[in-house]
Design a protein around this motif. Structure first.
Motif, PDB file in Angstrom:
ATOM      1  N   TYR A  63      84.554  23.390  33.764  1.00 34.36           N
ATOM      2  CA  TYR A  63      83.415  22.471  33.888  1.00 34.36           C
ATOM      3  C   TYR A  63      83.425  21.454  32.744  1.00 34.36           C
ATOM      4  CZ  TYR A  63      78.541  21.218  35.026  1.00 34.36           C
ATOM      5  OH  TYR A  63      77.396  20.558  35.390  1.00 34.36           O
ATOM      6  N   VAL A 133      81.583  21.242  40.566  1.00 34.95           N
ATOM      7  CA  VAL A 133      80.217  21.628  40.943  1.00 34.95           C
ATOM      8  C   VAL A 133      80.082  23.125  40.692  1.00 34.95           C
ATOM      9  CG1 VAL A 133      78.602  21.868  42.870  1.00 34.95           C
ATOM     10  CG2 VAL A 133      79.983  19.796  42.655  1.00 34.95           C
ATOM     11  N   PHE A 135      77.868  26.793  40.969  1.00 33.05           N
ATOM     12  CA  PHE A 135      76.812  27.603  41.579  1.00 33.05           C
ATOM     13  C   PHE A 135      76.708  28.884  40.769  1.00 33.05           C
ATOM     14  CE2 PHE A 135      75.491  31.121  44.322  1.00 33.05           C
ATOM     15  CZ  PHE A 135      74.321  30.626  44.876  1.00 33.05           C
ATOM     16  N   GLU A 139      71.637  27.792  37.697  1.00 33.86           N
ATOM     17  CA  GLU A 139      71.413  26.609  38.524  1.00 33.86           C
ATOM     18  C   GLU A 139      70.256  26.796  39.498  1.00 33.86           C
ATOM     19  OE1 GLU A 139      73.386  23.425  38.410  1.00 33.86           O
ATOM     20  OE2 GLU A 139      73.391  24.473  36.495  1.00 33.86           O
ATOM     21  N   PHE A 153      70.029  17.406  38.464  1.00 29.68           N
ATOM     22  CA  PHE A 153      70.885  17.573  39.645  1.00 29.68           C
ATOM     23  C   PHE A 153      71.160  16.219  40.291  1.00 29.68           C
ATOM     24  CE2 PHE A 153      70.756  17.796  44.327  1.00 29.68           C
ATOM     25  CZ  PHE A 153      71.982  18.415  44.557  1.00 29.68           C
ATOM     26  N   GLY A 157      74.792  14.124  40.200  1.00 30.22           N
ATOM     27  CA  GLY A 157      75.452  13.728  41.436  1.00 30.22           C
ATOM     28  C   GLY A 157      75.762  12.250  41.474  1.00 30.22           C
ATOM     29  N   LEU A 308      69.886  26.536  47.221  1.00 31.91           N
ATOM     30  CA  LEU A 308      70.738  25.987  46.159  1.00 31.91           C
ATOM     31  C   LEU A 308      72.157  25.780  46.664  1.00 31.91           C
ATOM     32  CD1 LEU A 308      71.420  25.175  43.268  1.00 31.91           C
ATOM     33  CD2 LEU A 308      71.765  27.606  42.757  1.00 31.91           C
ATOM     34  N   GLN A 312      74.275  22.284  46.881  1.00 32.56           N
ATOM     35  CA  GLN A 312      75.550  22.056  46.212  1.00 32.56           C
ATOM     36  C   GLN A 312      76.656  21.717  47.217  1.00 32.56           C
ATOM     37  OE1 GLN A 312      75.172  21.360  43.377  1.00 32.56           O
ATOM     38  NE2 GLN A 312      74.913  22.994  41.888  1.00 32.56           N
ATOM     39  N   ASN A 315      76.141  18.186  48.012  1.00 31.86           N
ATOM     40  CA  ASN A 315      76.641  17.408  46.878  1.00 31.86           C
ATOM     41  C   ASN A 315      78.145  17.211  46.996  1.00 31.86           C
ATOM     42  OD1 ASN A 315      76.936  16.226  44.364  1.00 31.86           O
ATOM     43  ND2 ASN A 315      76.260  17.990  43.194  1.00 31.86           N
ATOM     44  N   PHE A 329      85.000  23.586  43.067  1.00 32.19           N
ATOM     45  CA  PHE A 329      83.766  24.361  43.233  1.00 32.19           C
ATOM     46  C   PHE A 329      83.881  25.633  42.398  1.00 32.19           C
ATOM     47  CE2 PHE A 329      80.564  26.017  46.628  1.00 32.19           C
ATOM     48  CZ  PHE A 329      79.511  25.723  45.765  1.00 32.19           C
TER      49      PHE A 329
END
Length: 386
Positions: A63, A133, A135, A139, A153, A157, A308, A312, A315, A329
Motif C-alpha cells: 500500500y 485498494v 479491505f 476501513e 474514501f 478515489g 464496504l 471498494q 472503486n 486489491f
C-alpha cells in the motif's frame, strides 16, 4: 529470501494482460519487522501465518509503495524498524509485457523520498504509477465511522484517477487551518465583526474556489460509483450511496461557488463564536443506505462489511473504466470479516480482473482457496513461498 524457489504455477511474463497493472516483486529493508524480497503471482497471493508475525505489514508495504502512505498509521516514522534510521520499500511494477518500472519509497526520520526508476519524483508525479485498494477491519470506519472517513474514501478515489487533485486537497486543508487560526486569534483578542470580516475575506475567497472544485469532483465520483455499484452481490438488500452536502437545502447547489460565498458572508459571526470554519466541503458526508435505511445506524455487522466490500469493488471498477487497468486489491484477515461462502463469491468475481493479496491465519483457508494461488508462509517478518 532472494534465493527462494519460485512456484511454477504462473509464469508472470506469460500471464501479463494488457490493461492489468501488476506488482512483479517487492523488496523491503527495515520496514517494521520486515526484510527480504518476494515475487508474486499475477492472480491470487495468500500470506498465511500466526497473528503478530507480519502478514499485515507486507500488505502495508504494498500500500505504501502505491499510495505513499500507510493504512495503519498517519506517522510513517512508526514504520521504521526500531533502532534503524532508514526503511526502504521498492518494487517492480509491470504495466504491460514491454513496460516495467521500479518504484521506491524511502523513509528516514520525518522525510519520505519517492523515486521512479531511481529518479526522485514529487508526490503528484509518483501517484498513479501503482494503485492499491485495501479491505480490512479499520476501513469499516468508512461505513460506520465519522464523516471524515467517508470523505477520505472519496478523496482517495479521486486522487487515484487524477493525481494532481492531491494539490487541491492540500491547498484546501491549508486554507481551513489558516482560517481557524485567524478565528481563534480574533476571538481571543475580541476583534470587531467588521475587522474579522475584512481579515477573513482573502481566505474565504480561496475557500469558495477550492470548495467548488472539491464538491464538483466528489459529486462526479459518487455518480460514477453508482454507475458500477453491484448493489446486491451478497444480500437481498439494495445498497445506495449519495453525496450529502452540508449546504443541502440552503440554496442552489448547481451554482456551488456562489452558494458557498453567500453562506460564508452570512456565517461570520457564528464562525467567530465557534473558532472554526463552519462552511465548506470539510463538513460534507457520503450517505450510505440499504433499502432506504442508514446503514451506519441500522445495518448489522455483516451488512456493514458487505457494504464496504461493494464500495471498494465499485472503486476498483471506476478505476478500471478510467485508467484501463485494474488496481491491486489487498484483503487483510479476510476470513475474520467474511464467511467462506462470500469469500468464494468474491474471489470468483475478482478472478481474471485484479492481482489480489490476502492474509489469513487459517490453514483451512489455504486448503479451500489456495490451489491456484501463490502461498507464502510468514514468520517473524520473513515470507517464504511454498
Amino acid at each position: 529470501m532472494d534465493g527462494m524457489n519460485h512456484c511454477p504455477k504462473t509464469d508472470f511474463r506469460i500471464n501479463v494482460k494488457i490493461g492489468q497493472m501488476l506488482l512483479e516483486s517487492l523488496e523491503i529493508h527495515n520496514f517494521r519487522n520486515l526484510n527480504g524480497k518476494m515475487s508474486f503471482s499475477s492472480g491470487l497471493n495468500i500470506l498465511v501465518g500466526e497473528n503478530g508475525h507480519g502478514k499485515t505489514n507486507w500488505l502495508e508495504a504494498i500500500y505504501l509503495l502505491g499510495l505513499t502512505k500507510s493504512f495503519k498509521t498517519p506517522k510513517l516514522t512508526e514504520a521504521i524498524r526500531f533502532g534503524e534510521r532508514l526503511a526502504v520499500v521498492s518494487g517492480m511494477v509491470r504495466e504491460s509485457p514491454e513496460i516495467t518500472r521500479k518504484l521506491q519509497v524511502a523513509l528516514e526520520g520525518n522525510t519520505k523520498t519517492l523515486s521512479i526508476n531511481d529518479k526522485k519524483e514529487t508526490v503528484q508525479r509518483y501517484l498513479g504509477q501503482m494503485h492499491a485498494v485495501i479491505f480490512n477491519a479499520d476501513e469499516l470506519e468508512i461505513i460506520r465511522g465519522a464523516p471524515d472517513a467517508r470523505r477520505r474514501f472519496l478523496d482517495g478515489g479521486i486522487v487515484s484517477l487524477h493525481p494532481p487533485f492531491v494539490q487541491t486537497l492540500t491547498d484546501y486543508n491549508r486554507v481551513v487551518r489558516q482560517k481557524n487560526s485567524l478565528l481563534v486569534s480574533a476571538r481571543e483578542n475580541e476583534y470587531s465583526l467588521e475587522k474579522v470580516t475584512e481579515l477573513l475575506a482573502p481566505w474565504n475567497e480561496q475557500l469558495a474556489t477550492l470548495s467548488a472544485r472539491i464538491h464538483r469532483a466528489r459529486v462526479r465520483f459518487v455518480e460514477r460509483i453508482n454507475e458500477v455499484l453491484e448493489k446486491k452481490l451478497f444480500a437481498r438488500e439494495e445498497l445506495s450511496v449519495r453525496y450529502l452536502s452540508s449546504l443541502e437545502g440552503k440554496g442552489d447547489l448547481a451554482d456551488y461557488e456562489a452558494l458557498v460565498t453567500e453562506r460564508l458572508k452570512l456565517r461570520v459571526q457564528a464562525e467567530l463564536a465557534s473558532g472554526h470554519a463552519l462552511i465548506g466541503t470539510h463538513r460534507d458526508d457520503l450517505e450510505i443506505s440499504f433499502d432506504g435505511h442508514d446503514i451506519r445506524r441500522f445495518g448489522s455487522s455483516g451488512q456493514q462489511r458487505s457494504a464496504l466490500l461493494l464500495l471498494q469493488l465499485a472503486n476498483i471498477a471506476v478505476f478500471q473504466a478510467t485508467r484501463g487497468e485494474y488496481p491491486i486489491f489487498l484483503l487483510d484477515d479476510i476470513d475474520a470479516e467474511l464467511d467462506y461462502r462470500r469469500i468464494g463469491q468474491l474471489l470468483d468475481f475478482l478472478n481474471g480482473k485484479t492481482q489480489t493479496f490476502l492474509t489469513t491465519s487459517k490453514e483451512s483457508f489455504v486448503d479451500k482457496f489456495g490451489a491456484s494461488a501463490f502461498v507464502f508462509d510468514v514468520r517473524e517478518g520473513l515470507a517464504a513461498q511454498r
